[in-house]
Design a protein around this motif. Structure first.
Motif, PDB file in Angstrom:
ATOM      1  N   HIS A  36       0.833  -1.206   0.000  1.00  0.00           N
ATOM      2  CA  HIS A  36       0.000   0.000   0.000  1.00  0.00           C
ATOM      3  C   HIS A  36       0.871   1.260   0.000  1.00  0.00           C
ATOM      4  CE1 HIS A  36      -3.568   2.374   0.662  1.00  0.00           C
ATOM      5  NE2 HIS A  36      -3.025   2.934   1.724  1.00  0.00           N
ATOM      6  N   LYS A  39       2.508   1.652  -3.347  1.00  0.00           N
ATOM      7  CA  LYS A  39       1.508   1.746  -4.412  1.00  0.00           C
ATOM      8  C   LYS A  39       1.594   0.591  -5.401  1.00  0.00           C
ATOM      9  CE  LYS A  39       0.957   6.640  -3.883  1.00  0.00           C
ATOM     10  NZ  LYS A  39       0.783   7.925  -4.480  1.00  0.00           N
ATOM     11  N   ASN A  40       1.815  -0.611  -4.861  1.00  0.00           N
ATOM     12  CA  ASN A  40       1.829  -1.839  -5.648  1.00  0.00           C
ATOM     13  C   ASN A  40       0.516  -2.580  -5.445  1.00  0.00           C
ATOM     14  OD1 ASN A  40       4.470  -1.400  -6.514  1.00  0.00           O
ATOM     15  ND2 ASN A  40       5.318  -2.435  -4.734  1.00  0.00           N
ATOM     16  N   TYR A  58      -4.046  -1.242  -4.533  1.00  0.00           N
ATOM     17  CA  TYR A  58      -3.585  -1.003  -5.900  1.00  0.00           C
ATOM     18  C   TYR A  58      -3.401   0.494  -6.072  1.00  0.00           C
ATOM     19  CZ  TYR A  58      -3.422  -1.103 -11.002  1.00  0.00           C
ATOM     20  OH  TYR A  58      -3.044  -0.961 -12.306  1.00  0.00           O
ATOM     21  N   LYS A  59      -2.225   0.891  -6.484  1.00  0.00           N
ATOM     22  CA  LYS A  59      -1.880   2.297  -6.713  1.00  0.00           C
ATOM     23  C   LYS A  59      -2.216   3.178  -5.516  1.00  0.00           C
ATOM     24  CE  LYS A  59      -1.809   2.341 -11.713  1.00  0.00           C
ATOM     25  NZ  LYS A  59      -2.262   3.007 -12.931  1.00  0.00           N
ATOM     26  N   LEU A  94      -7.320   7.098 -11.045  1.00  0.00           N
ATOM     27  CA  LEU A  94      -7.527   5.732 -11.541  1.00  0.00           C
ATOM     28  C   LEU A  94      -8.406   5.758 -12.782  1.00  0.00           C
ATOM     29  CD1 LEU A  94      -8.050   3.615  -8.299  1.00  0.00           C
ATOM     30  CD2 LEU A  94      -5.990   3.881  -9.648  1.00  0.00           C
ATOM     31  N   ASP A  98      -7.514   0.291 -14.834  1.00  0.00           N
ATOM     32  CA  ASP A  98      -7.065  -0.075 -13.495  1.00  0.00           C
ATOM     33  C   ASP A  98      -8.075  -0.999 -12.821  1.00  0.00           C
ATOM     34  OD1 ASP A  98      -4.687   1.470 -13.573  1.00  0.00           O
ATOM     35  OD2 ASP A  98      -5.848   3.279 -13.107  1.00  0.00           O
TER      36      ASP A  98
END
Length: 132
Positions: A36, A39-40, A58-59, A94, A98
């Motif tokens: 987190h 940002k993975n 995610y991101k 996003l 995504d």
């Protein structure tokens, strides 16, 4: 005799410290927090426990997913999943691809599931609130 007890206590303390370090390093929630922050993508789920929601990041956006059990032609499986963001204000930036990526990754775990998004993502994916 007293020195032997002190040495055994120190050995036990050392073993406990090593065990605690490994347990901390291998903790899945820690891996989720690291992903987190970086940002993975990371999915934290207990597949064997249908009642427990899964978390994914995610991101830099944290999502929660709720699973529902049902029947398929073969067996009882997770047939429905609802996903929502924990902080909708972090959705900025996003794009549709995504959310398609997230759906693809969740389908790897639950291929028979119908994935539904909660608001505001649901409206965004339907095109009601497209990019302006």
């Amino acid at each position: 005799m007293f020195m032997i007890l002190i040495r055994l206590a120190l050995l036990a303390l050392f073993a406990f410290i090593i065990y605690s370090i490994f347990k901390y390093l291998l903790n899945p929630k820690r891996k989720l927090e690291i992903a987190h922050e970086q940002k993975n993508f990371y999915l934290l789920d207990q597949r064997s426990n249908v009642r427990k929601n899964f978390l994914l990041t995610y991101k830099g956006v944290m999502f929660e997913g709720e699973k529902y059990l049902g029947t398929t032609d073969r067996a009882f499986e997770v047939i429905s999943i609802f996903i929502w963001p924990k902080n909708p204000e972090k959705l900025q930036g996003l794009k549709k691809h995504d959310f398609e990526f997230i759906q693809k990754e969740v389908r790897k775990q639950y291929p028979d599931a119908l994935i539904d998004w909660k608001s505001p993502i649901k409206e965004f994916l339907k095109g009601e609130r497209g990019l302006r």
